[in-house]
Design an enzyme around this catalytic site. Structure first.
Site, PDB file in Angstrom:
ATOM      1  CB  CYS A   1      -0.922   0.007   1.221  1.00 43.35           C
ATOM      2  SG  CYS A   1      -0.029   0.103   2.794  1.00 43.35           S
TER       3      CYS A   1
ATOM      4  CB  CYS B   1       4.529  -0.437   1.549  1.00 44.43           C
ATOM      5  SG  CYS B   1       3.533  -1.596   2.498  1.00 44.43           S
TER       6      CYS B   1
ATOM      7  CG  ASP C   1       9.944  24.690 -37.256  1.00 40.12           C
ATOM      8  OD1 ASP C   1      10.241  25.835 -37.627  1.00 40.12           O
ATOM      9  OD2 ASP C   1      10.448  23.658 -37.721  1.00 40.12           O
TER      10      ASP C   1
ATOM     11  CG  ASP D   1      11.786  19.367 -37.724  1.00 46.69           C
ATOM     12  OD1 ASP D   1      11.784  20.613 -37.638  1.00 46.69           O
ATOM     13  OD2 ASP D   1      12.214  18.756 -38.721  1.00 46.69           O
TER      14      ASP D   1
ATOM     15  CG  ASP E   1      12.477  23.869 -34.323  1.00 48.69           C
ATOM     16  OD1 ASP E   1      12.301  25.066 -34.591  1.00 48.69           O
ATOM     17  OD2 ASP E   1      12.275  22.941 -35.132  1.00 48.69           O
TER      18      ASP E   1
END
Length: 752
Positions: free
Chosen positions: A18, A21, A436, A638, A642
């Site tokens: 749980c 723990c 972009d 990409d 960028d």
């Protein structure tokens, strides 16, 4: 002051039940000198530890074991996923259920025929079926003892470890509650050996059976949340067929090295990343990109480990093995995201730290309160037992990680890699998206549509242009080099090549410096084209082309040629932008391209706000201004140029054709060149975040409502046990609903 070096390691933790723990393991690891950061995930049963170089892994393992749990380093390539073997817990559930059935005979008897001999029974007896002792007491005691101390031994072991560590967990609550019901039954039997007193053996047995059943269901459900990472791991072949000195040999994958030639036959998975040097085929890269259609592969094309070879046998030259492959990087990204904690989890951690002690205190208050109110001892004990049994820190601990596991797993299957849990939380708040142009909204494979030399011949100018660009990986550079090869024009010898950020590139050829760049750079060099040339440039830009210039930078600046590039708008770009707009997003285009080309593209895809002629620094500054205005900004790009904007944005989204630099700077990486995945990624993050809140709401409400009902005597222990088991299963089941999600990109690819 220089920061000390650190390393991050992963440990598989056994024995957690749980959220309490989780808190205890984190506290134990955090106390080890030199440990700077610890994250423990209940759903994956794994700890991620960042520590100094002097902290040894055995020291970390010892700390976990001292806290009462088992630990071992996570293997680099797991041979079995967590929760792989479910047969043993299922056998325990079945055995417990079979042994419990005879204990329920009195209740079944009563429900079928009422109280025996017409004798009245109490409410508590009616709830538990007492008054119809059709099973000998000795047999009841034997069956209950086997269930309590053999099948329920795990609760005692785990509870003892918790007490030894001066803490508590769910197993301690179950052990205390069932022991109280079992002990009360023994006491009643001892004081009334000939019968006449109610016994509660079936209450403790039913609770243990239901809890075991709930844990088994929970384990099965958790396995489904980690299905994506197991599926990715399953893509790794164990061996590879390697050609060495003209001889084919089957080698373990660990022995394959970069530069070796690997033979992949039809129907086999590629074992390494590589470049095809012989043959042609199609590759199914669905598990890497989410795209189910086969991709044509010819000599010179790259292939990735884990993708499926189609109809042709091919020879590939290895470029990446083991952790260097794209598959390994994807697995690492998904595992990192699934292991990380969302910021919202801190609230749960604070609650779980005091949850078990608080429940034990409430149970004691319940016991004393009923006794002071004059209730029978057994009535007070059973109400306290119900409080202990119904309290469930499990559901709290599983609420967040199971939703994150399911969300990131679904994202990976659809070609979206989410960096961490914080990214998931952040993405749902995005209200501005900057995009972009080249490679993001366009195919990123431009071709030269016009090359007009101003001095000399086209061949001379093209030779210089190809020489300047021959070492560049920029899409426009590749287009110029491709044109020179197509026209069979020799490339000029260039030296001292260097990029001019946001402007272009220059190199020395002979005694002069030549450059290729934007109109903005042309103006900065104080080069002014004549009216006719400017009109030609404007006309090309108005129809959506990108215009660059070949110039002599020194000794005497002058224009040498006008170069126009054409690029194709991605087929899904317009629909993707429409979907973003429909969801209330403000979209804007930021590009280093000229204003005419940017405006033409924006008109084609439906973007109203356009910013052109921007350098990488300009893009980053624009995003910083948007954030200062109170917006949550996502940047989609990409390329290397960028990366500053991706890092500056609240959320960076790198599109599939992008460079490694862009992907490392981004919070989300899209494995396909499909703008529709941008909207899909944001939609999935919103749904995942909703699941987290739904889970937390039900987990908190369950305990807030259930514990008082049990304390007031309105729930008997068996109903409390069933409700406790159901709470964890329902939380995990709710998270698993995310697996039914299908984004717009997936729907668009589905065959009609």
């Amino acid at each position: 002051m220089k920061a000390s070096p650190t390393y991050t390691t992963s440990l598989d933790i056994e024995g957690m039940t749980c959220a309490s723990c989780v808190t205890r393991v984190e506290r134990a690891l955090g106390k080890v000198p030199g440990v700077s950061h610890v994250t423990v995930n209940l759903a994956t049963e794994r700890a991620s530890v960042t520590a100094g170089p002097n902290v040894a892994v055995p020291t970390l393992v010892a700390a976990v074991k001292k806290a009462g749990y088992d630990a071992h380093p996570t293997p680099e390539t797991p041979v079995a996923a967590p929760h792989e073997n479910a047969a043993q817990p299922l056998a325990a559930v079945i055995a417990s259920a079979l042994l419990t059935l005879p204990l329920l005979a009195p209740m079944i008897n009563m429900l079928a025929g009422g109280a025996p001999s017409g004798e009245p029974i109490s409410d508590m007896q009616a709830a538990s079926g007492h008054g119809a002792p059709s099973v000998p007491i000795l047999l009841q005691a034997v069956l209950a003892t086997v269930i309590q101390f053999v099948l329920g031994a795990r609760f005692y072991r785990s509870g003892y470890k918790a007490v030894r560590a001066l803490s508590g967990n769910m197993d301690l609550l179950v052990a205390l509650g069932t022991s109280a019901a079992y002990g009360l039954s023994l006491y009643q039997w001892a004081t009334h050996p000939h019968g006449g007193a109610p016994l509660y053996f079936e209450a403790s047995a039913v609770v243990i059976t239901l809890v075991l059943f709930g844990k088994w269901l929970e384990t099965r459900a958790k396995r489904q949340t980690t299905a994506a990472i197991r599926a990715l791991n399953a893509l790794r072949p164990d061996t590879a067929c390697v050609r060495i000195d003209g001889t084919e040999r089957e080698l373990p994958l660990s022995d394959v090295r970069v530069g070796m030639q690997v033979i992949v036959r039809p129907g086999e998975r590629f074992p390494v990343d590589g470049r095809i040097v012989g043959g042609r085929t199609h590759a199914n890269e669905a598990m890497l990109s989410g795209e189910s259609l086969p991709v044509a592969k010819d000599e010179g094309d790259t292939v990735h480990a884990g993708s499926l070879n189609g109809e042709g046998a091919v020879v590939i030259e290895t470029t990446g093995v083991g952790t260097q492959t794209m598959l390994a990087q994807i697995i690492q990204l998904v595992e990192t995201a699934q292991a990380a904690k969302a910021p919202i989890q801190r609230l749960v951690d604070r609650v779980s730290a005091v949850f078990v002690p608080a429940i034990i205190a409430i149970a004691l208050v319940t016991l004393c309160g009923w006794l002071l109110a004059g209730a029978p001892v057994q009535h007070a004990i059973l109400n306290a037992v119900a409080v202990l049994v119904i309290a469930c820190p499990c559901s709290l601990g599983l609420a967040t990680p199971t939703a994150i596991l399911a969300g990131t797993g679904v994202a990976a299957r659809h070609g979206m890699l989410i960096k961490d849990a914080e990214t998931l939380e952040l993405a749902h708040r995005v209200n501005v998206i900057a995009l972009d142009k080249t490679g993001t909204l366009t195919d990123g494979k431009p071709v030269v549509v016009a090359f007009d030399a101003l001095e000399g011949t086209d061949e001379d100018a093209l030779s210089i242009a190809a020489g300047v660009q021959q070492h560049s990986e920029h899409p426009l550079a590749r287009a110029i080099v491709a044109l020179a090869q197509q026209r069979q024009v020799a490339t000029a010898e260039a030296r001292d090549t260097r990029a001019i950020a946001g402007r272009g590139i220059q190199a020395t050829i002979g005694d002069a410096i030549f450059g290729i760049g934007s109109t903005r750079w042309l103006r900065e060099l104080r080069i002014t084209p004549d009216a006719a040339l400017q009109a030609r440039s404007d006309a090309l830009q108005q129809v959506g082309n990108t215009v660059s210039w070949l110039v002599r930078v020194a000794p005497s600046p002058a224009p040498l040629a006008l170069i126009a590039f054409g690029d194709t708008v991605r087929p899904s770009a317009q629909a993707a932008l429409a979907q973003l707009a429909a969801s209330g997003m403000r979209t804007l285009l930021m590009t280093g391209d000229n204003a005419g080309s940017a405006a033409a593209l924006a008109s084609a895809v439906g973007i109203a706000e356009v910013h052109a002629d921007m350098s990488p620094q300009d893009k980053a500054a624009m995003i910083a201004r948007l954030r200062e205005q109170g917006n949550v900004v996502a940047m989609v790009g990409d390329g290397v140029n960028d990366a500053p904007a991706l890092a500056t944005a609240d959320l960076g989204i790198a599109i599939g054709s992008g460079t490694d630099v862009a992907m490392h700077a981004a919070g989300i990486t899209l494995m396909r060149d499909d703008p529709a995945l941008v909207a899909d990624a944001l939609d999935l993050s919103r749904r995942t975040y909703r699941k987290i809140w739904q889970n937390l709401f039900w987990a908190f409400v369950y305990n807030v409502v259930g514990v008082p009902l049990a304390a007031l005597g309105w729930l008997n222990p068996m109903i409390a046990g069933a409700a406790m088991a159901l709470s964890s299963v329902s939380v995990v089941g709710n998270a698993l609903l995310l697996r039914r999600w299908r984004g717009s990109a997936a729907r668009a690819r589905r065959p009609m």
